[in-house]
Scaffold this motif. Structure first.
Motif, mmCIF file in Angstrom:
data_model
loop_
_atom_site.group_PDB
_atom_site.id
_atom_site.type_symbol
_atom_site.label_atom_id
_atom_site.label_comp_id
_atom_site.label_asym_id
_atom_site.label_seq_id
_atom_site.Cartn_x
_atom_site.Cartn_y
_atom_site.Cartn_z
ATOM 1 N N VAL A 152 122.141 47.994 21.757
ATOM 2 C CA VAL A 152 121.143 49.061 21.667
ATOM 3 C C VAL A 152 121.878 50.400 21.617
ATOM 4 C CG1 VAL A 152 119.140 50.166 22.771
ATOM 5 C CG2 VAL A 152 119.482 47.696 23.016
ATOM 6 N N ARG A 153 121.486 51.236 20.647
ATOM 7 C CA ARG A 153 122.032 52.603 20.609
ATOM 8 C C ARG A 153 121.018 53.525 21.272
ATOM 9 N NH1 ARG A 153 124.601 55.084 15.196
ATOM 10 N NH2 ARG A 153 125.958 53.280 15.522
ATOM 11 N N HIS A 154 121.491 54.352 22.177
ATOM 12 C CA HIS A 154 120.608 55.241 22.933
ATOM 13 C C HIS A 154 120.652 56.652 22.361
ATOM 14 C CE1 HIS A 154 120.217 51.846 25.562
ATOM 15 N NE2 HIS A 154 121.530 51.755 25.631
ATOM 16 N N TYR A 155 119.730 57.486 22.812
ATOM 17 C CA TYR A 155 119.552 58.793 22.179
ATOM 18 C C TYR A 155 120.642 59.805 22.528
ATOM 19 C CZ TYR A 155 115.235 56.642 20.828
ATOM 20 O OH TYR A 155 114.341 55.768 20.279
ATOM 21 N N ASN A 156 121.529 59.438 23.453
ATOM 22 C CA ASN A 156 122.662 60.329 23.763
ATOM 23 C C ASN A 156 123.960 59.802 23.143
ATOM 24 O OD1 ASN A 156 123.072 58.103 25.326
ATOM 25 N ND2 ASN A 156 122.700 59.128 27.285
ATOM 26 N N GLY A 157 123.856 58.798 22.256
ATOM 27 C CA GLY A 157 125.049 58.294 21.571
ATOM 28 C C GLY A 157 125.684 57.089 22.250
ATOM 29 N N LEU A 158 125.314 56.843 23.494
ATOM 30 C CA LEU A 158 125.835 55.671 24.203
ATOM 31 C C LEU A 158 125.302 54.393 23.545
ATOM 32 C CD1 LEU A 158 127.233 54.673 26.965
ATOM 33 C CD2 LEU A 158 124.896 54.554 27.837
ATOM 34 N N GLU A 159 126.138 53.356 23.486
ATOM 35 C CA GLU A 159 125.626 52.046 23.087
ATOM 36 C C GLU A 159 125.818 51.080 24.246
ATOM 37 O OE1 GLU A 159 125.671 51.681 18.251
ATOM 38 O OE2 GLU A 159 127.219 50.580 19.320
ATOM 39 N N THR A 160 124.844 50.179 24.430
ATOM 40 C CA THR A 160 124.981 49.138 25.449
ATOM 41 C C THR A 160 124.915 47.782 24.755
ATOM 42 O OG1 THR A 160 122.607 49.379 25.882
ATOM 43 C CG2 THR A 160 124.111 50.437 27.428
ATOM 44 N N VAL A 161 125.723 46.855 25.273
ATOM 45 C CA VAL A 161 125.861 45.528 24.672
ATOM 46 C C VAL A 161 125.466 44.487 25.714
ATOM 47 C CG1 VAL A 161 127.489 43.915 23.591
ATOM 48 C CG2 VAL A 161 127.808 46.390 23.302
ATOM 49 N N TYR A 162 124.660 43.515 25.285
ATOM 50 C CA TYR A 162 124.165 42.454 26.173
ATOM 51 C C TYR A 162 124.562 41.141 25.520
ATOM 52 C CZ TYR A 162 121.332 46.594 27.064
ATOM 53 O OH TYR A 162 120.940 47.882 27.290
ATOM 54 N N ALA A 163 125.493 40.408 26.126
ATOM 55 C CA ALA A 163 126.055 39.233 25.448
ATOM 56 C C ALA A 163 125.906 37.956 26.259
ATOM 57 C CB ALA A 163 127.521 39.481 25.124
ATOM 58 N N HIS A 164 126.115 36.823 25.587
ATOM 59 C CA HIS A 164 125.975 35.450 26.108
ATOM 60 C C HIS A 164 124.505 35.132 26.411
ATOM 61 C CE1 HIS A 164 130.178 36.069 26.450
ATOM 62 N NE2 HIS A 164 130.297 36.285 27.738
ATOM 63 N N LEU A 165 123.596 35.616 25.576
ATOM 64 C CA LEU A 165 122.166 35.364 25.812
ATOM 65 C C LEU A 165 121.775 33.974 25.296
ATOM 66 C CD1 LEU A 165 120.850 38.823 24.523
ATOM 67 C CD2 LEU A 165 121.212 38.152 26.913
ATOM 68 N N ASP A 166 120.732 33.400 25.895
ATOM 69 C CA ASP A 166 120.179 32.141 25.364
ATOM 70 C C ASP A 166 119.261 32.465 24.193
ATOM 71 O OD1 ASP A 166 121.365 30.741 27.432
ATOM 72 O OD2 ASP A 166 119.632 31.032 28.744
ATOM 73 N N ASP A 167 118.535 33.530 24.356
ATOM 74 C CA ASP A 167 117.506 33.888 23.400
ATOM 75 C C ASP A 167 117.446 35.397 23.256
ATOM 76 O OD1 ASP A 167 115.648 32.702 21.788
ATOM 77 O OD2 ASP A 167 114.626 31.702 23.472
ATOM 78 N N VAL A 168 117.305 35.848 22.012
ATOM 79 C CA VAL A 168 117.181 37.278 21.750
ATOM 80 C C VAL A 168 115.698 37.575 21.596
ATOM 81 C CG1 VAL A 168 117.635 39.000 19.959
ATOM 82 C CG2 VAL A 168 119.480 37.518 20.765
ATOM 83 N N LYS A 169 115.216 38.575 22.323
ATOM 84 C CA LYS A 169 113.769 38.859 22.316
ATOM 85 C C LYS A 169 113.451 40.218 21.678
ATOM 86 C CE LYS A 169 112.334 35.244 24.803
ATOM 87 N NZ LYS A 169 111.536 34.199 24.163
ATOM 88 N N CYS A 170 114.293 40.628 20.740
ATOM 89 C CA CYS A 170 114.028 41.887 20.043
ATOM 90 C C CYS A 170 114.605 41.775 18.641
ATOM 91 C CB CYS A 170 114.655 43.060 20.793
ATOM 92 S SG CYS A 170 116.434 42.901 20.996
ATOM 93 N N LYS A 171 114.262 42.752 17.802
ATOM 94 C CA LYS A 171 114.723 42.718 16.406
ATOM 95 C C LYS A 171 115.496 43.980 16.088
ATOM 96 C CE LYS A 171 111.403 39.688 14.201
ATOM 97 N NZ LYS A 171 110.403 39.363 15.230
ATOM 98 N N VAL A 172 116.384 43.871 15.102
ATOM 99 C CA VAL A 172 117.129 45.028 14.621
ATOM 100 C C VAL A 172 116.141 46.134 14.212
ATOM 101 C CG1 VAL A 172 118.414 45.761 12.557
ATOM 102 C CG2 VAL A 172 119.248 43.864 13.931
ATOM 103 N N ASN A 173 116.490 47.378 14.519
ATOM 104 C CA ASN A 173 115.698 48.576 14.206
ATOM 105 C C ASN A 173 114.465 48.749 15.106
ATOM 106 O OD1 ASN A 173 117.377 49.505 12.138
ATOM 107 N ND2 ASN A 173 116.384 48.151 10.671
#
Ligand SMILES: [Zn+2]
Length: 284
Positions: A152-173
């Motif tokens: 996820v890219r945040h509004y201050n330029g920071l990006e956060t990464v969430y890895a080793h998930l079983d299931d992704v519950k969101c879509k690009v954009n």
């Protein structure tokens, strides 16, 4: 403590000496203090003041720069992009620690390899939530290193990464809010691997979050070049995108892999001409 206050006092002195024709040849940084070594073998302490201007991010369109939706990296990690200290400004925005579990592994060297995030324990079926409001840049299978992952890219330029998930519950954009479920984990892996990145360079998420309480450490968080010092020594990147002037031997040196390994993994020869923009796999 005494030593630190002395160091700060020296700062104003060294500001004057910069006008002389000494050339800084190296710096060693800790927190907001740097030791600068000059070409005449003298050295001085300087206190780094984060450059507030460099933290100004165009919040009107966070997708304007390197909006890459096919990789957990928008570019590649690159130590050259860490030189300017900056401040991440949360501006009172909502925040949420990404999972409920305990911290099981911190950021730093682990069995000879750099661990570029923190691991948070998960039970099977546990929700993983967005740390701040933002837009999903990557969602899905990313390869063996991160598995199913969300960036996820945040509004201050920071990006956060969430890895080793079983299931992704969101879509690009997709726009997401702090605390909104973006994935589920705990089955494939017993933990969430969580990273905080500025321009693809990971730094310790515990600079941003208190991993014990889950609270934001501060509303304005200075990030120093020294927070990326580990990159001088280790680069665990999986891929390199060929730039103008790149050679196989330079790439191999940068990422601590052999030329042969790069050739074998990418089906190329040592004599092959590298085309700019080609993505080279570095590790199996
Ligand atoms: Zn991890």
């Amino acid at each position: 403590m005494k030593r630190i206050s002395l160091a700060i006092a020296l700062c104003s002195v060294c500001a004057l000496s910069f006008s002389q024709a000494k050339v800084a040849v190296d710096t060693i940084s800790r927190g907001n203090l740097s030791v600068v070594i000059f070409d005449d073998k003298t050295w001085q302490y300087i206190e780094i003041q984060p450059d507030l201007k460099s933290a100004t991010i165009d919040t009107t369109d966070i997708k304007s720069e390197n909006w890459v939706t096919t990789s957990v990296y928008a570019q590649n990690p690159d130590y050259a992009r860490t030189k300017d200290a900056s401040v991440i400004d949360f501006g009172g925005a909502a925040s949420s620690f990404p999972a409920k579990g305990k911290l099981v592994s911190g950021f730093g060297m682990r069995s000879g390899k750099m661990h570029t995030g923190i691991d948070i324990a998960l039970n099977s079926g546990d929700a993983v939530v967005a740390a701040f409001d933002g837009i999903v840049r990557f969602a899905g299978w990313s390869g063996s290193k991160y598995g199913n992952a969300v960036v996820v890219r945040h509004y201050n330029g920071l990006e956060t990464v969430y890895a080793h998930l079983d299931d992704v519950k969101c879509k690009v954009n997709q726009k997401v809010n702090a605390g909104e479920t973006i994935g589920v984990g705990g089955k494939t892996s017993n933990h969430l691997h969580f990273e905080t990145r500025l321009k693809d360079n990971a730094f310790d998420p515990e600079i941003v979050f208190n991993a014990q309480t889950g609270a934001l450490v501060a509303d304005r968080i200075p990030i120093y070049a020294s927070n990326f010092d580990y990159m001088k020594f280790v680069d665990n990147s999986q891929y390199h995108v060929v730039k103008s002037g790149d050679t196989l031997s330079a790439i191999a040196r940068k990422y601590h892999v052999s030329v042969k390994q790069i050739c074998d993994l990418n089906g190329i020869k040592e004599s092959s001409i590298l085309s700019i923009g080609k993505r080279l796999k570095l590790r199996p």
